[in-house]
Design a protein around this motif. Sequence first.
Motif, PDB file in Angstrom:
ATOM      1  N   SER A 288      -4.697   0.966  -4.970  1.00  0.00           N
ATOM      2  CA  SER A 288      -5.921   0.242  -5.286  1.00  0.00           C
ATOM      3  C   SER A 288      -6.159  -0.891  -4.284  1.00  0.00           C
ATOM      4  O   SER A 288      -7.288  -1.134  -3.839  1.00  0.00           O
ATOM      5  CB  SER A 288      -5.850  -0.313  -6.705  1.00  0.00           C
ATOM      6  OG  SER A 288      -7.025  -1.016  -7.044  1.00  0.00           O
ATOM      7  N   MET A 289      -5.108  -1.606  -3.894  1.00  0.00           N
ATOM      8  CA  MET A 289      -5.225  -2.688  -2.906  1.00  0.00           C
ATOM      9  C   MET A 289      -5.757  -2.150  -1.572  1.00  0.00           C
ATOM     10  O   MET A 289      -6.643  -2.747  -0.945  1.00  0.00           O
ATOM     11  CB  MET A 289      -3.865  -3.344  -2.678  1.00  0.00           C
ATOM     12  CG  MET A 289      -3.338  -4.182  -3.823  1.00  0.00           C
ATOM     13  SD  MET A 289      -1.697  -4.833  -3.381  1.00  0.00           S
ATOM     14  CE  MET A 289      -1.118  -5.365  -4.983  1.00  0.00           C
ATOM     15  N   ASN A 291      -7.544   0.409  -1.060  1.00  0.00           N
ATOM     16  CA  ASN A 291      -8.953   0.749  -1.228  1.00  0.00           C
ATOM     17  C   ASN A 291      -9.825  -0.495  -1.187  1.00  0.00           C
ATOM     18  O   ASN A 291     -10.904  -0.500  -0.593  1.00  0.00           O
ATOM     19  CB  ASN A 291      -9.143   1.496  -2.548  1.00  0.00           C
ATOM     20  CG  ASN A 291     -10.601   1.799  -2.833  1.00  0.00           C
ATOM     21  OD1 ASN A 291     -11.249   1.100  -3.603  1.00  0.00           O
ATOM     22  ND2 ASN A 291     -11.125   2.844  -2.194  1.00  0.00           N
ATOM     23  N   GLN A 292      -9.322  -1.585  -1.780  1.00  0.00           N
ATOM     24  CA  GLN A 292     -10.097  -2.819  -1.866  1.00  0.00           C
ATOM     25  C   GLN A 292     -10.309  -3.456  -0.501  1.00  0.00           C
ATOM     26  O   GLN A 292     -11.428  -3.858  -0.159  1.00  0.00           O
ATOM     27  CB  GLN A 292      -9.392  -3.818  -2.798  1.00  0.00           C
ATOM     28  CG  GLN A 292      -9.445  -3.451  -4.270  1.00  0.00           C
ATOM     29  CD  GLN A 292     -10.841  -3.579  -4.845  1.00  0.00           C
ATOM     30  OE1 GLN A 292     -11.608  -4.460  -4.462  1.00  0.00           O
ATOM     31  NE2 GLN A 292     -11.192  -2.693  -5.763  1.00  0.00           N
TER      32      GLN A 292
END
Length: 301
Positions: A288-289, A291-292
């Motif tokens: 997720s990181m 992607n962020q």
Amino acid sequence: MQLGMIGLGKMGANMAERLLNGGHKVTGFDPNAQARSGLEGKGGAAADSLPALVKALPTPRVLWMMVPSGKITDDTVDALMPLLDEGDTVIDGGNSNYKDSLRRAASCAGKGLNYVDCGTSGGVWGLAEGYSMMIGGDEKVVDALTPIFATLAPGKDKGWGRVGPVGSGHFTKMVHNGIEYGLMQAYAEGFSILQHKQEFALDLARVGEIWRYGSVVRSWLLDLTTDALNKNPTLEGIAPYVVDSGEGRWTVDEAIQLGVSAPVITLSLMERFRSRDADSFADKLLASMRNQFGGHAIKKE
């Protein structure tokens, strides 16, 4: 020498059998009637309770405990103390925390009982190969027990010895197991790298056989690893889940308390923890990181 054996599980039963084969008399107790019968079938005697076991032994008595560490060991020692006489000896051959051994030894000393902590390695191979024993206790007490240790060991003068006072035996075995974690992890990672080099189609068991002779990385652990690969080259049916007995945790904790750097042992313990996380929250958060901050794709479940 006559010995009382408490705990006739696989390792305890094998130790009793090795002692019997060495000419010692063994009387054992285990809550499991089948385990007691097994000892009798090998030429030993069995008692159906701790009081009966203590009564069957000549004084000064020697009782060897092979029971799980923690509460069971505490309960066994507590049950034994009022039954024993001054000068009797209790040997803890299990994987107890050395701090618990120090506490139990102090309790026994208050009643005139000798306490010996014996870190024992050898597992299922001990019956045939002998046991490595790291012994903590009073020097005179340990010396008097030499016939027992010499019989259980790989040889009369090798594979065993007194390493120091009470507590030092289990402390040494704790570090031994921590080292074992690191060795196992190194072999596992190395063979994994070999396995992933698909274009070479390496025969891992063959590589292990080569390394077993003349190589600087040869060891009994490599012998066992190679045997496992010969029997099951793809490790079919084995889940990637590695348990720990607790001694690696104790070793890492002790390293922290002593201010000793032990990254290999520590990371090998962490890898065991990681193997049990089939649905890793940390890995999901890492994805997720990425992607962020970079717009990197996320693989969906």
